[in-house]
Write an enzyme that holds these catalytic residues in place. Structure first.
Site, PDB file in Angstrom:
ATOM      1  N   CYS A 193       0.827  -1.210   0.000  1.00  0.00           N
ATOM      2  CA  CYS A 193       0.000   0.000   0.000  1.00  0.00           C
ATOM      3  C   CYS A 193       0.862   1.261   0.000  1.00  0.00           C
ATOM      4  O   CYS A 193       1.490   1.567  -1.013  1.00  0.00           O
ATOM      5  CB  CYS A 193      -0.995  -0.033   1.165  1.00  0.00           C
ATOM      6  N   HIS A 221      -3.666  -5.216   0.474  1.00  0.00           N
ATOM      7  CA  HIS A 221      -3.135  -5.594   1.796  1.00  0.00           C
ATOM      8  C   HIS A 221      -3.120  -7.116   1.991  1.00  0.00           C
ATOM      9  O   HIS A 221      -4.000  -7.669   2.676  1.00  0.00           O
ATOM     10  CB  HIS A 221      -3.976  -4.941   2.899  1.00  0.00           C
ATOM     11  N   GLU A 257      -1.358  -8.795   3.934  1.00  0.00           N
ATOM     12  CA  GLU A 257      -1.147  -9.173   5.345  1.00  0.00           C
ATOM     13  C   GLU A 257      -2.464  -9.449   6.069  1.00  0.00           C
ATOM     14  O   GLU A 257      -2.461 -10.043   7.146  1.00  0.00           O
ATOM     15  CB  GLU A 257      -0.309  -8.098   6.066  1.00  0.00           C
TER      16      GLU A 257
END
Ligand code: MN
Length: 234
Positions: A105, A206, A208
Site C-alpha cells: 500500500c 493488503h 497481510e
C-alpha cells in the site's frame, strides 16, 4: 538463521510520541519463515540496511507530495514526515546493497517516489475512478479484481490473469518511477502492483490481512525465499 526482515512503523495518528504497527505484517513474515524486526523512523538507515536481509514497507498515512515536488492539494490525508524521510533513506540504502524490498500500500507509493515517480494525491479528485479503491468492508474482504501483467513476476508466481484483492487506498501511482514495471492494474487502470530489479516488488492491496488465502500468502513466501537466496549468495 532465518532471514531478518525489517518492517517499517510510524507515529500513531493524533499522538506524535506513540509508535504503532498492526501485527499481521510480522505474522506473515514468521509464517513464511522469516524473523521480523520493527524499524521506527529513528536511527541510521545505512547501518540498518546492512543488518537486515529484506525490507517490508508497511501501509500507513499519505506520503508528503513535496517528495515529488508538488504542493498538497485538497483530498490529501495525514502525513508522517519523519517516517517518509526515514523510509526513503532505507529504500536508497537497500537499493545500493541490491537487497529485496516488499512494499504494501503506502510502501508501494514510497518505492515509486524513491525511484522518481509521482502519485495521485487523491484518486477521486485527480483522476476520477470507475472502481472504488477504499472499500466499505472488512480487511479480509476482496472487493475488486486486478489484472496481472503478462511476463511480470506476479504472472510467474500466479500463472493466472486476474486476482481478487482488498483495497484501502485513496492515492495511487500517477507517473511510474524509473526502472520500475507495472505488474497489475485494476479495471479503471489504477496501478495495483509494481516491480523492479533485485527482488523489489510491491502491491497496492493488503495481503497481510489475507494470509489465510494461499494466493496472497504466496507474496510473503516469495519475499522470504528471495531474501534467503540473496543472503546465502552475499
Ligand atoms: Mn485498489
Amino acid at each position: 538463521m532465518k532471514p531478518l526482515i525489517g518492517i517499517t512503523i510510524g507515529y500513531q495518528e493524533g499522538n506524535a510520541t506513540m509508535l504503532a504497527q498492526r501485527d499481521c505484517y510480522g505474522k506473515g513474515i514468521i509464517m513464511a519463515g522469516g524473523n521480523p524486526i520493527l524499524l521506527p523512523p529513528q536511527g541510521d538507515p545505512e547501518e540498518t540496511a546492512s543488518l537486515i536481509a529484506g525490507l517490508l514497507l508497511s501501509g500507513g498515512p499519505d506520503p508528503d507530495p513535496q517528495h515529488f515536488h508538488e504542493q498538497p492539494r485538497p483530498g490529501m490525508g495525514r502525513v508522517d514526515w519523519r517516517r517518509d524521510c526515514h523510509e526513503l533513506a532505507l529504500i536508497r540504502a537497500m537499493r545500493s546493497r541490491k537487497k529485496p524490498i516488499f512494499g504494501i500500500c503506502r510502501g508501494l507509493q514510497m518505492i515509486n517516489i524513491a525511484y522518481g515517480g509521482t502519485l495521485f494525491q487523491d484518486i477521486e479528485k485527480e483522476k476520477g475512478n470507475a472502481v472504488s479503491h477504499f472499500q466499505n468492508g472488512d480487511f479480509d474482504y476482496e472487493s475488486h479484481w486486478v489484472r496481472i501483467t503478462p511476463g511480470s513476476l506476479l504472472d510467474q508466481l500466479y500463472q493466472r490473469e486476474t486476482l481478487a484483492a482488498n483495497s484501502f487506498h485513496h492515492q495511487a501511482v500517477k507517473f511510474l518511477g524509473k526502472e520500475l514495471h507495472i505488474a497489475a492494474v485494476a479495471a479503471d487502470g489504477i496501478i495495483e502492483a509494481i516491480e523492479g530489479e533485485n527482488g523489489v516488488f510491491a502491491v497496492q492491496w493488503h495481503p497481510e490481512h489475507l494470509l489465510h488465502i494461499p494466493a496472497h500468502f504466496l507474496l510473503f513466501q516469495h519475499f522470504i525465499k528471495t531474501c534467503s537466496e540473496r543472503k546465502t549468495a552475499l
